[in-house]
Write an enzyme that holds these catalytic residues in place. Structure first.
Site, PDB file in Angstrom:
ATOM      1  CB  ILE A   9      -0.984  -0.192   1.161  1.00 61.97           C
ATOM      2  CG1 ILE A   9      -1.902  -0.950   1.136  1.00 61.97           C
ATOM      3  CG2 ILE A   9      -1.618   1.258   1.402  1.00 61.97           C
ATOM      4  CD1 ILE A   9      -2.734  -1.581   2.390  1.00 61.97           C
ATOM      5  CB  VAL A  54       9.463   0.733  13.982  1.00 60.49           C
ATOM      6  CG1 VAL A  54       9.203   1.653  12.961  1.00 60.49           C
ATOM      7  CG2 VAL A  54       8.717  -0.577  14.036  1.00 60.49           C
ATOM      8  CE1 TYR A 144      -6.362  -7.413  10.118  1.00 56.87           C
ATOM      9  CE2 TYR A 144      -7.104  -6.124  11.665  1.00 56.87           C
ATOM     10  CZ  TYR A 144      -6.403  -6.029  10.585  1.00 56.87           C
ATOM     11  OH  TYR A 144      -5.523  -5.178  10.305  1.00 56.87           O
ATOM     12  CE  LYS A 151      -3.615  -2.336  10.898  1.00 59.66           C
ATOM     13  NZ  LYS A 151      -2.540  -1.613  10.661  1.00 59.66           N
TER      14      LYS A 151
HETATM   15  N1  LIG Z   1      -3.369  -5.585   2.775  1.00 59.75           N
HETATM   16  C1  LIG Z   1      -4.501  -5.212   3.303  1.00 59.75           C
HETATM   17  O1  LIG Z   1      -5.585  -5.890   3.146  1.00 59.75           O
HETATM   18  C2  LIG Z   1      -4.597  -4.137   4.462  1.00 59.75           C
HETATM   19  C3  LIG Z   1      -5.850  -3.663   4.513  1.00 59.75           C
HETATM   20  C4  LIG Z   1      -6.017  -2.790   5.413  1.00 59.75           C
HETATM   21  C5  LIG Z   1      -4.940  -2.174   6.117  1.00 59.75           C
HETATM   22  N2  LIG Z   1      -3.631  -2.684   5.849  1.00 59.75           N
HETATM   23  C6  LIG Z   1      -2.460  -1.993   6.513  1.00 59.75           C
HETATM   24  O2  LIG Z   1      -1.662  -1.547   5.666  1.00 59.75           O
HETATM   25  C7  LIG Z   1      -0.587  -1.327   6.177  1.00 59.75           C
HETATM   26  C8  LIG Z   1       0.714  -1.698   5.158  1.00 59.75           C
HETATM   27  O3  LIG Z   1       0.467  -3.166   4.717  1.00 59.75           O
HETATM   28  P1  LIG Z   1       0.585  -3.842   3.355  1.00 59.75           P
HETATM   29  O4  LIG Z   1      -0.782  -4.358   3.101  1.00 59.75           O
HETATM   30  O5  LIG Z   1       1.121  -2.888   2.323  1.00 59.75           O
HETATM   31  O6  LIG Z   1       1.486  -5.151   3.551  1.00 59.75           O
HETATM   32  P2  LIG Z   1       3.072  -4.902   3.273  1.00 59.75           P
HETATM   33  O7  LIG Z   1       3.477  -6.130   3.825  1.00 59.75           O
HETATM   34  O8  LIG Z   1       3.528  -4.351   2.078  1.00 59.75           O
HETATM   35  O9  LIG Z   1       3.547  -3.797   4.513  1.00 59.75           O
HETATM   36  C9  LIG Z   1       3.842  -4.124   5.822  1.00 59.75           C
HETATM   37  C10 LIG Z   1       5.194  -3.335   5.931  1.00 59.75           C
HETATM   38  O10 LIG Z   1       5.436  -3.409   7.388  1.00 59.75           O
HETATM   39  C11 LIG Z   1       6.909  -3.443   7.477  1.00 59.75           C
HETATM   40  N3  LIG Z   1       7.109  -3.713   8.853  1.00 59.75           N
HETATM   41  C12 LIG Z   1       6.887  -4.880   9.548  1.00 59.75           C
HETATM   42  N4  LIG Z   1       7.520  -4.693  10.597  1.00 59.75           N
HETATM   43  C13 LIG Z   1       8.382  -3.671  10.575  1.00 59.75           C
HETATM   44  C14 LIG Z   1       9.338  -3.265  11.461  1.00 59.75           C
HETATM   45  N5  LIG Z   1       9.803  -3.856  12.728  1.00 59.75           N
HETATM   46  N6  LIG Z   1       9.974  -1.964  11.236  1.00 59.75           N
HETATM   47  C15 LIG Z   1       9.533  -1.102   9.970  1.00 59.75           C
HETATM   48  N7  LIG Z   1       8.861  -1.999   9.070  1.00 59.75           N
HETATM   49  C16 LIG Z   1       8.204  -3.105   9.480  1.00 59.75           C
HETATM   50  C17 LIG Z   1       7.198  -4.435   6.331  1.00 59.75           C
HETATM   51  O11 LIG Z   1       8.459  -4.271   6.031  1.00 59.75           O
HETATM   52  C18 LIG Z   1       6.131  -4.140   5.094  1.00 59.75           C
HETATM   53  O12 LIG Z   1       6.931  -3.074   4.382  1.00 59.75           O
HETATM   54  C19 LIG Z   1      -0.417  -2.201   7.220  1.00 59.75           C
HETATM   55  O13 LIG Z   1      -0.539  -1.195   8.580  1.00 59.75           O
HETATM   56  C20 LIG Z   1      -1.496  -3.026   7.086  1.00 59.75           C
HETATM   57  O14 LIG Z   1      -2.035  -3.533   8.402  1.00 59.75           O
HETATM   58  C21 LIG Z   1      -3.626  -3.548   4.860  1.00 59.75           C
END
Ligand SMILES: NC(=O)c1ccc[n+]([C@@H]2O[C@H](COP(=O)([O-])OP(=O)(O)OC[C@H]3O[C@@H](n4cnc5c(N)ncnc54)[C@H](O)[C@@H]3O)[C@@H](O)[C@H]2O)c1
Length: 243
Positions: A9, A54, A144, A151
């Site tokens: 995202i 982080v 979830y 969240k």
């Molecule tokens: N994919 C979905 O269906 C969805 C829906 C709603 C919300 N989200 C939220 O969107 C956000 C991005 O997720 P995404 O779906 O793009 O997946 P993604 O796996 O591409 O992104 C998650 C990111 O979190 C990073 N991360 C995890 N632990 C970390 C740490 N210790 N330090 C730094 N970075 C760290 C990972 O490196 C990764 O880039 C998240 O908060 C997720 O909960 C996702």
């Protein structure tokens, strides 16, 4: 079922912001992630690319310090990270161990508060802070689990941060996309079922794309959205309004 993964995202957001003329500072989790992120950062001509885990002391501070030195200001931040240890995510909330709970809350919620703290002095002329959330904060979504709890805390933090920072012209939002088959989503059991349900129930009868999420996020960063803050904006084809 093997799901074709879509890119993060954060990538959808970075493309949308860049498309509107923004300069981007990008981060990658570790050396393994770097080889995937670096070509994307180059595509966006991002002048700043830094490691950011982080959970590693000092790395977040180093990113904001460099931005302060090189740019002297910051207009927006997109916090698009979440993490729960497998044993915490896969179990019932009632069984979650303390350590797994704390890690989930730390990475998925507290880090946004910390980013807001570090961004504040760089947003002297205002700015916008974004984080990514999900509908599982409001309703019990199967599988979830503890992430829903994190969240919910994150969405609450958005409102408190918006109140804290509003007088300085800094706005704070959560974006709540419908399910997307990213890497993070692949950790959620039976995610393909969630995708099918989302498509069938959404008012638009369609899934969302990372580009659509990016554009909606960029809209809220625009001056046209200046009176809007503390929101959780659903980018889910109207899924959340349907019973
Ligand atoms: N994919 C979905 O269906 C969805 C829906 C709603 C919300 N989200 C939220 O969107 C956000 C991005 O997720 P995404 O779906 O793009 O997946 P993604 O796996 O591409 O992104 C998650 C990111 O979190 C990073 N991360 C995890 N632990 C970390 C740490 N210790 N330090 C730094 N970075 C760290 C990972 O490196 C990764 O880039 C998240 O908060 C997720 O909960 C996702």
């Amino acid at each position: 079922m093997v799901m074709p993964l879509v890119l993060a995202i954060a990538w959808g957001c970075a493309k949308a912001f860049r498309g509107l003329g923004a300069e981007i500072a990008a981060t990658y989790l570790n050396e393994k992630a770097r080889k995937h992120v670096e070509p994307l950062a180059q595509e966006l001509q991002a002048p700043i690319l830094m490691p950011l885990d982080v959970r590693v002391e000092g790395q977040m501070e180093a990113v904001f310090e460099r931005i302060g030195k090189e740019w002297g200001k910051l207009d927006f931040v997109v916090h698009s990270i979440a993490f729960a240890p497998r044993e915490a995510l896969h179990g019932r909330v009632v069984d979650v161990p303390r350590e797994g709970f704390l890690t989930t809350m730390d990475v998925s919620c507290w880090t946004f508060i910390r980013m807001a703290h570090l961004a504040e002095p760089l947003m002297r002329r205002g700015g916008t802070l974004f984080t990514m959330t999900y509908y599982g904060s409001q309703m019990v979504v199967e599988n979830y689990n503890v992430m829903g709890v994190a969240k919910a805390a994150l969405e609450s933090a958005v409102r408190y941060l918006a109140a804290d920072l509003g007088p300085k012209g800094i706005r704070v939002h959560a974006i709540s996309p419908g399910p997307l088959a990213t890497r993070a989503a692949s950790g959620i059991p039976e995610f393909d079922r969630l995708l099918n349900k989302a498509k069938a129930k959404a008012a638009t009868r369609s899934l969302v794309s990372i580009d659509e999420v990016g554009l909606a996020t960029a809209f809220l960063a625009h001056d046209a959205a200046r009176p809007i803050t503390g929101e959780t904006l659903y980018v889910d084809g109207g899924y959340h309004i349907i019973d």
